[in-house]
Write a protein that holds these residues in place. Structure first.
Motif, PDB file in Angstrom:
ATOM      1  N   ALA A  88      40.475  30.567  37.072  1.00 21.38           N
ATOM      2  CA  ALA A  88      40.957  30.827  35.618  1.00 21.38           C
ATOM      3  C   ALA A  88      41.291  32.568  35.618  1.00 21.38           C
ATOM      4  N   VAL A  89      42.093  32.903  34.804  1.00 22.98           N
ATOM      5  CA  VAL A  89      42.794  34.446  34.662  1.00 22.98           C
ATOM      6  C   VAL A  89      42.377  34.708  33.256  1.00 22.98           C
ATOM      7  N   VAL A  90      41.620  35.437  32.871  1.00 21.92           N
ATOM      8  CA  VAL A  90      41.116  36.042  31.578  1.00 21.92           C
ATOM      9  C   VAL A  90      41.923  37.294  31.563  1.00 21.92           C
ATOM     10  N   PRO A  91      42.766  37.490  30.348  1.00 20.53           N
ATOM     11  CA  PRO A  91      43.237  38.839  30.202  1.00 20.53           C
ATOM     12  C   PRO A  91      42.469  39.909  29.774  1.00 20.53           C
ATOM     13  N   PHE A  92      42.607  40.960  30.437  1.00 18.07           N
ATOM     14  CA  PHE A  92      41.937  42.358  30.262  1.00 18.07           C
ATOM     15  C   PHE A  92      40.403  42.036  30.501  1.00 18.07           C
TER      16      PHE A  92
END
Length: 326
Positions: A88-92
């Protein structure tokens, strides 16, 4: 013995202006650094746990790269070679919690269908994680007198990394994969922690190897530390750390990652024999990474502080190459 300075008292990683504290450069036998990082953009924080059981290999990573949180939960079935996992990539890096001292406080990362929650005390760590098809509930005790390797790697006063490599920790609990529960027994399972806090250059390549057995563990690194005067190499026997100070030579075939690897240098002569390759790739243009992490068995030896050559035959773990633009 190593040429590197051993740090024996608590120390801040950074000066008040955010630059590297010269007094922080060295190595430790237990976490003594406080990662009082300042600034935004090049700061990287992560907690990686790798767990090896007779039937499975588990990897969990929670991270904050400033502009994104990059998290993952991964399970390999050693018999079938079936991989189950979610990234998973979570912005900021929204919602990510990373304490400044290794082994103290809580780590939380959620998003993209997965969750990782780690609670750390002086008695050990509890690890709970969920992802599609995966539920993890583990306890990692901290044995009395157990030693881990902490190292500060100084590229410059504004680019530096503090890492804790804690290898050969006992672990117990349960692992549930696609509806089947597997017991994790600390008599034949072990855990490895990679705790990282620092301010990194844009492009970097590293090697990392870690392996454990009943009373012996090995931790080896390369490339990213070359020329800094610091290394992340150590032998562990009976929970005691023997610091290996020399840079190592890594030899492996990038056309066939499953061929044997060789890692050698002063006090180290190791072969690593992979049985599985895990490949991770991300390419977002200016931000990209590629990691080849091979799981396998070790053979060879490393030399303890008293000159004894300690056999590493049969240790289980991994060796990897990672290339990052971040």
């Amino acid at each position: 013995m190593t040429h590197e300075k051993e740090i024996v008292e608590p120390v801040d990683l950074c000066l008040p202006d955010g630059r590297l504290n010269p007094a922080a450069v060295g190595w430790t036998r237990r976490p003594l650094h406080r990662a009082n990082l300042r600034g935004w953009g090049r700061t990287k924080r992560w907690e990686y746990w790798g767990i090896v059981t007779p039937t499975h290999i588990v990897g969990l990573v929670a991270s904050s790269l400033d502009y994104a949180g990059v998290h993952g939960v991964y399970v390999l079935d050693r018999a079938t070679k079936v991989e189950t996992g979610t990234d998973a990539v979570v912005p900021f890096a929204r919602g990510v919690v990373m304490p400044p001292i290794s082994g103290v406080g809580a780590v939380h990362a959620h998003g993209g269908g997965l969750s990782i929650d780690i609670d750390q005390t002086t008695e050990g760590s509890t690890i709970r994680a969920t992802a599609p098809g995966i539920q993890i509930d583990l306890v990692v005790p901290l044995p009395p007198g157990h030693e881990s390797l902490g190292v500060v790697v100084p590229w410059s006063t504004r680019r530096f990394q503090y890492t804790v490599k804690d290898v050969g920790r006992p672990v117990r609990g349960s692992l549930r994969v696609n509806g089947t529960t597997h017991v994790v027994d600390e008599r034949d399972s072990f855990a490895v922690l990679d705790h990282g806090r620092g301010k990194w250059p844009y492009a970097i390549t590293w090697n990392w190897a870690a392996g454990s057995g009943s009373d012996v563990s090995i931790q080896l690194g390369g490339k990213w530390t070359d020329g800094t005067g610091s290394t992340e190499n150590a032998l562990f026997t009976g929970g005691r750390l023997h610091k290996l100070g020399a840079e190592l030579r890594w030899s492996y075939d990038r056309r066939d990652w499953l061929r044997p690897w060789r890692i050698s240098g002063d006090r180290v002569e190791v072969e690593f024999h992979p049985f599985h390759e895990k490949v991770s790739r991300t390419n977002l243009g200016v931000v990209a990474s590629e990691t080849h992490q091979c799981f396998g068995h070790f053979s060879g030896w490393a030399q303890a502080d008293d000159g004894e050559r300690v056999a590493l035959d049969g240790l289980v773990g991994w060796a990897e190459e990672a290339q990052n633009r971040w």
